[in-house]
Write an enzyme that holds these catalytic residues in place. Sequence first.
Site, PDB file in Angstrom:
ATOM      1  N   ARG A  44       0.848  -1.202   0.000  1.00 42.79           N
ATOM      2  CA  ARG A  44       0.000   0.000   0.000  1.00 42.79           C
ATOM      3  C   ARG A  44       0.876   1.242   0.000  1.00 42.79           C
ATOM      4  O   ARG A  44       0.611   2.219  -0.674  1.00 42.79           O
ATOM      5  CB  ARG A  44      -0.964   0.009   1.191  1.00 42.79           C
ATOM      6  CG  ARG A  44      -1.719   1.330   1.284  1.00 42.79           C
ATOM      7  CD  ARG A  44      -2.967   1.352   2.174  1.00 42.79           C
ATOM      8  NE  ARG A  44      -3.009   0.398   3.247  1.00 42.79           N
ATOM      9  CZ  ARG A  44      -2.330   0.494   4.383  1.00 42.79           C
ATOM     10  NH1 ARG A  44      -1.543   1.541   4.606  1.00 42.79           N
ATOM     11  NH2 ARG A  44      -2.442  -0.427   5.309  1.00 42.79           N
ATOM     12  N   TYR A  96     -16.975  16.527 -15.947  1.00 40.69           N
ATOM     13  CA  TYR A  96     -17.342  15.122 -15.827  1.00 40.69           C
ATOM     14  C   TYR A  96     -18.380  14.933 -14.705  1.00 40.69           C
ATOM     15  O   TYR A  96     -18.201  15.431 -13.586  1.00 40.69           O
ATOM     16  CB  TYR A  96     -16.072  14.303 -15.541  1.00 40.69           C
ATOM     17  CG  TYR A  96     -16.339  12.858 -15.282  1.00 40.69           C
ATOM     18  CD1 TYR A  96     -16.865  12.050 -16.283  1.00 40.69           C
ATOM     19  CD2 TYR A  96     -16.085  12.289 -14.048  1.00 40.69           C
ATOM     20  CE1 TYR A  96     -17.129  10.716 -16.046  1.00 40.69           C
ATOM     21  CE2 TYR A  96     -16.338  10.955 -13.808  1.00 40.69           C
ATOM     22  CZ  TYR A  96     -16.871  10.176 -14.806  1.00 40.69           C
ATOM     23  OH  TYR A  96     -17.132   8.856 -14.564  1.00 40.69           O
ATOM     24  N   ASP A 168      -7.651  18.638 -14.381  1.00 43.18           N
ATOM     25  CA  ASP A 168      -8.028  17.282 -14.782  1.00 43.18           C
ATOM     26  C   ASP A 168      -7.701  17.171 -16.269  1.00 43.18           C
ATOM     27  O   ASP A 168      -8.444  17.645 -17.119  1.00 43.18           O
ATOM     28  CB  ASP A 168      -9.520  17.030 -14.511  1.00 43.18           C
ATOM     29  CG  ASP A 168      -9.946  15.614 -14.924  1.00 43.18           C
ATOM     30  OD1 ASP A 168      -9.218  14.978 -15.722  1.00 43.18           O
ATOM     31  OD2 ASP A 168     -11.018  15.160 -14.471  1.00 43.18           O
ATOM     32  N   LYS A 193      -8.578   6.051 -19.197  1.00 38.13           N
ATOM     33  CA  LYS A 193      -8.917   6.503 -20.544  1.00 38.13           C
ATOM     34  C   LYS A 193      -7.704   6.408 -21.477  1.00 38.13           C
ATOM     35  O   LYS A 193      -7.232   5.316 -21.718  1.00 38.13           O
ATOM     36  CB  LYS A 193      -9.498   7.916 -20.451  1.00 38.13           C
ATOM     37  CG  LYS A 193     -10.502   8.119 -19.301  1.00 38.13           C
ATOM     38  CD  LYS A 193     -11.797   7.351 -19.474  1.00 38.13           C
ATOM     39  CE  LYS A 193     -12.682   7.324 -18.239  1.00 38.13           C
ATOM     40  NZ  LYS A 193     -13.020   8.616 -17.657  1.00 38.13           N
TER      41      LYS A 193
HETATM   42  C1  LIG Z   1     -13.603   9.122 -16.406  1.00 37.46           C
HETATM   43  C2  LIG Z   1     -13.225  10.454 -15.895  1.00 37.46           C
HETATM   44  C3  LIG Z   1     -12.991  10.657 -14.522  1.00 37.46           C
HETATM   45  C4  LIG Z   1     -13.170   9.551 -13.503  1.00 37.46           C
HETATM   46  O1  LIG Z   1     -12.250   8.530 -13.682  1.00 37.46           O
HETATM   47  P1  LIG Z   1     -12.532   6.973 -13.313  1.00 37.46           P
HETATM   48  O2  LIG Z   1     -11.271   6.320 -13.753  1.00 37.46           O
HETATM   49  O3  LIG Z   1     -13.742   6.561 -14.094  1.00 37.46           O
HETATM   50  O4  LIG Z   1     -12.772   6.904 -11.861  1.00 37.46           O
HETATM   51  C5  LIG Z   1     -12.600  11.911 -14.113  1.00 37.46           C
HETATM   52  N1  LIG Z   1     -12.461  12.935 -14.987  1.00 37.46           N
HETATM   53  C6  LIG Z   1     -12.685  12.774 -16.303  1.00 37.46           C
HETATM   54  C7  LIG Z   1     -12.505  13.938 -17.227  1.00 37.46           C
HETATM   55  C8  LIG Z   1     -13.078  11.536 -16.805  1.00 37.46           C
HETATM   56  O5  LIG Z   1     -13.324  11.381 -18.100  1.00 37.46           O
END
Ligand SMILES: *Cc1c(COP(=O)(O)O)cnc(C)c1O
Length: 368
Positions: A44, A96, A168, A193
Amino acid sequence: MKSTQLAQISLTKDHTGATTNPIYLSTAYQHEKLGCSTGFDYTRTKNPTRSNFEEAFAKLEGGKYSFATSSGMASIQLVCNLFKPNDEILVSFDLYGGTFRLFEFYEKQYNIKFKYIDFSNIDEVNASINEHTRAFFIEPISNPLMFSVDLNPLYEIAQARNILTIIDNTFLTPYLSTPLKDGADIVLHSATKYISGHNDVLAGIVTVSDDYLGEVLGQFHNMIGATLSPFDSYLLLRGLKTLHLRLDRSTENAQKLAQSLQSVESIDEVLYSGQTGMLSIRLNNAYSVDSFLQNIKLCIFAESLGGTETFITFPYTQTHVDMADEEKDKRGIDEYLLRLSIGIEDYEDIYEDILQALKNSRKEGVSI
Ligand SMILES: *Cc1c(COP(=O)(O)O)cnc(C)c1O
């Protein structure tokens, strides 16, 4: 330079001559005696495969410390631990849905305030700042409306007022932009992603340059425990090796599609920032979104983005399902909006699939 860095990411030289990273599954590490450690004690806290990924990623970002988490949301939650009741965070108006849902919860539960603003309107930004403002939380390309925002003036304002900028950068990745080098304090990604790129890993990553932020986020990371598994860390390193090729191809396809979909009469609006493989379309209300989604053959109706295959998402009931209708209304997230993550297939195949699906999705008895 970036392509080389990605193609050869985290090549380790060990006694075996292996040309890819080992996966260390061990959760515990043996000590020679009291006060002795190899640097690894318990997974961890720190795991060799995760460290390989984190160190390689920090270098890509031009940052110093990266923390890999078990999802993108876990990354956002990790960062939220920096805030206290009565702190205020200014947030991109269009963002998001899962982030919006988490912030709504934090506001109710912990009285941290989130104000949604248009970061491209500098007057609005300045007017929204008060003595409680601690951070800007920005999606440089917003989700799902694809607004892009110039970050440089925002870094200046934030630095002058002692406000943290949190980016982000999921839609762009360090291949297309490295905000830490330009003046951001914290950059985070849903690594699920583009970074993974193959729809087979759920992960997040937070990166900073500042030593103090590195120290506290490191403590939270270990304390809370939403850390990334060794196998998933390995898969992210593997995904990164082709990030540049995948993003170049997705972007090229998306640019061509954004152009050609403009003149399709069943599409009222094409929303595209000019960068990356993400674009949204608004169908004309003489067409049925439901039929369209049933008629697509090549593209995939699924809720994610950044993979090799073209995905089509319906934000209204998917990514933004927990946003109240009036909030969705304000943002233009309606029942005709579709978000497309353009993959790396042949452009003609994607275009033709969309056209054939549209042709068969006309509602009966409704004229344009
Ligand atoms: C998918 C996404 C998230 C969240 O991520 P997860 O891996 O699904 O928890 C946060 N910000 C953006 C812009 C996203 O596309």
